[in-house]
Design a protein around this motif. Sequence first.
Motif, short mmCIF file in Angstrom:
data_model
loop_
_atom_site.label_atom_id
_atom_site.label_comp_id
_atom_site.label_asym_id
_atom_site.label_seq_id
_atom_site.Cartn_x
_atom_site.Cartn_y
_atom_site.Cartn_z
N THR A 1 0.83 -1.21 0.00
CA THR A 1 0.00 0.00 0.00
C THR A 1 0.86 1.26 0.00
O THR A 1 0.55 2.23 -0.70
CB THR A 1 -0.93 0.01 1.23
OG1 THR A 1 -0.15 -0.18 2.42
CG2 THR A 1 -1.96 -1.11 1.13
N PHE A 2 1.93 1.27 0.79
CA PHE A 2 2.79 2.45 0.89
C PHE A 2 3.44 2.75 -0.46
O PHE A 2 3.47 3.89 -0.91
CB PHE A 2 3.86 2.23 1.97
CG PHE A 2 4.57 3.48 2.38
CD1 PHE A 2 4.03 4.31 3.35
CD2 PHE A 2 5.78 3.84 1.81
CE1 PHE A 2 4.68 5.47 3.75
CE2 PHE A 2 6.44 5.00 2.20
CZ PHE A 2 5.88 5.82 3.17
N GLY A 3 3.96 1.70 -1.10
CA GLY A 3 4.59 1.89 -2.40
C GLY A 3 3.62 2.34 -3.46
O GLY A 3 3.94 3.16 -4.32
N LEU A 4 2.39 1.82 -3.39
CA LEU A 4 1.36 2.19 -4.36
C LEU A 4 0.93 3.64 -4.20
O LEU A 4 0.84 4.39 -5.18
CB LEU A 4 0.15 1.26 -4.20
CG LEU A 4 -1.02 1.52 -5.15
CD1 LEU A 4 -0.64 1.20 -6.58
CD2 LEU A 4 -2.23 0.70 -4.73
N ILE A 5 0.70 4.04 -2.96
CA ILE A 5 0.21 5.40 -2.70
C ILE A 5 1.26 6.45 -3.05
O ILE A 5 0.95 7.47 -3.68
CB ILE A 5 -0.21 5.53 -1.23
CG1 ILE A 5 -1.46 4.67 -0.96
CG2 ILE A 5 -0.49 7.00 -0.87
CD1 ILE A 5 -1.82 4.57 0.51
N LYS B 1 4.03 5.97 -4.88
CA LYS B 1 4.68 5.71 -6.16
C LYS B 1 6.20 5.55 -6.03
O LYS B 1 6.96 6.00 -6.87
CB LYS B 1 4.39 6.85 -7.16
CG LYS B 1 2.91 7.14 -7.36
CD LYS B 1 2.16 5.95 -7.93
CE LYS B 1 0.69 6.29 -8.19
NZ LYS B 1 -0.09 5.13 -8.67
N GLY B 2 6.61 4.91 -4.94
CA GLY B 2 8.04 4.72 -4.74
C GLY B 2 8.44 3.26 -4.87
O GLY B 2 7.64 2.36 -4.65
N ASP B 3 9.68 3.05 -5.23
CA ASP B 3 10.19 1.68 -5.33
C ASP B 3 10.76 1.30 -3.97
O ASP B 3 11.96 1.44 -3.72
CB ASP B 3 11.28 1.61 -6.41
CG ASP B 3 11.80 0.19 -6.60
OD1 ASP B 3 11.21 -0.74 -6.01
OD2 ASP B 3 12.78 0.00 -7.33
N THR B 4 9.88 0.84 -3.09
CA THR B 4 10.29 0.55 -1.72
C THR B 4 10.88 -0.84 -1.55
O THR B 4 11.38 -1.16 -0.47
CB THR B 4 9.07 0.67 -0.78
OG1 THR B 4 8.05 -0.27 -1.18
CG2 THR B 4 8.49 2.07 -0.82
N ARG B 5 10.85 -1.64 -2.61
CA ARG B 5 11.30 -3.03 -2.47
C ARG B 5 12.59 -3.35 -3.22
O ARG B 5 13.03 -4.49 -3.24
CB ARG B 5 10.18 -3.98 -2.92
CG ARG B 5 9.00 -4.02 -1.94
CD ARG B 5 7.92 -4.94 -2.42
NE ARG B 5 7.13 -4.35 -3.48
CZ ARG B 5 6.15 -4.98 -4.13
NH1 ARG B 5 5.89 -6.24 -3.84
NH2 ARG B 5 5.47 -4.35 -5.07
N SER B 6 13.20 -2.34 -3.82
CA SER B 6 14.47 -2.57 -4.49
C SER B 6 15.56 -2.78 -3.45
O SER B 6 15.44 -2.38 -2.28
CB SER B 6 14.83 -1.39 -5.38
OG SER B 6 15.16 -0.26 -4.59
N GLU B 7 16.64 -3.40 -3.87
CA GLU B 7 17.75 -3.66 -2.95
C GLU B 7 18.31 -2.36 -2.37
O GLU B 7 18.63 -2.27 -1.19
CB GLU B 7 18.85 -4.43 -3.68
CG GLU B 7 20.01 -4.85 -2.81
CD GLU B 7 21.01 -5.72 -3.55
OE1 GLU B 7 22.20 -5.73 -3.14
OE2 GLU B 7 20.62 -6.37 -4.54
#
Length: 244
Positions: free
Chosen positions: A211-215, A217-223
């Motif tokens: 949800t955080f990444g979607l809202i 629009k950030g790439d929160t799961r990249s290395e």
Amino acid sequence: MNETVHSLPAKTALTARKTRTPTRAASPATLPAASVAPSRTNDPARTMAGILEVATTEFAEKGLSGARIDEIAAATKTSKRMIYYYFGSKEGLYLAVLEESYRRMRNIEAKLNLDDLPPEDALRRLVGFTFDHHHGNQAYIRLVMSENMERGSYLAQSKIIQELNVPAIGAIDKLYARGVVQGVFRPGLDTIDIHASISALTFFNVSNQHTFGLIFKGDTRSEQALAARRDSIIEMIVRFMRTP
């Protein structure tokens, strides 16, 4: 942190709504010798471990209500009868999964050797470990979220959950006390509050990643993003505790 049950428990009111009381899982050592278990192996401990492993994924993905014993039995090449023999009921298996998830985390924590490090280094290792554990064991996070949806009603019936989590607070107590004596950490902090802050920051990174990444629009799961977030959380906790 048990008596053998051969039938499903009756429903009891645990909260404002009705839930089912989990039957305590039987350990291999407590199974009566005269019982005829529907086993396909001469290694009950291994069988139970395999069931717990598959059940962890099932409950983490679907929650207590959505999980199916039939699917767990099929994936482990056992039977519903065997699962009920070892764990008493679906709820008993669910509680056993919760306990095992906490046990695994605490066992790894105990091997961090925090006493061998200066207080601040020990704190950084503990926070970094917690972040890494949560990111690498996301089923654990989903299980905790699921049990919170159940308002903790099943975990509250565990006979060992308090005992399992004592070492976590004890480790923080020791490193914090050393830090205060050495003038590294400011006095007056509560170790349970410190534990809660570490848990909250590292938990959120997994529980709200989609949800955080979607809202935003950030790439929160990249290395790269994960490494930056890990460093940020460590620094926040250290600065919060450090002597000004």
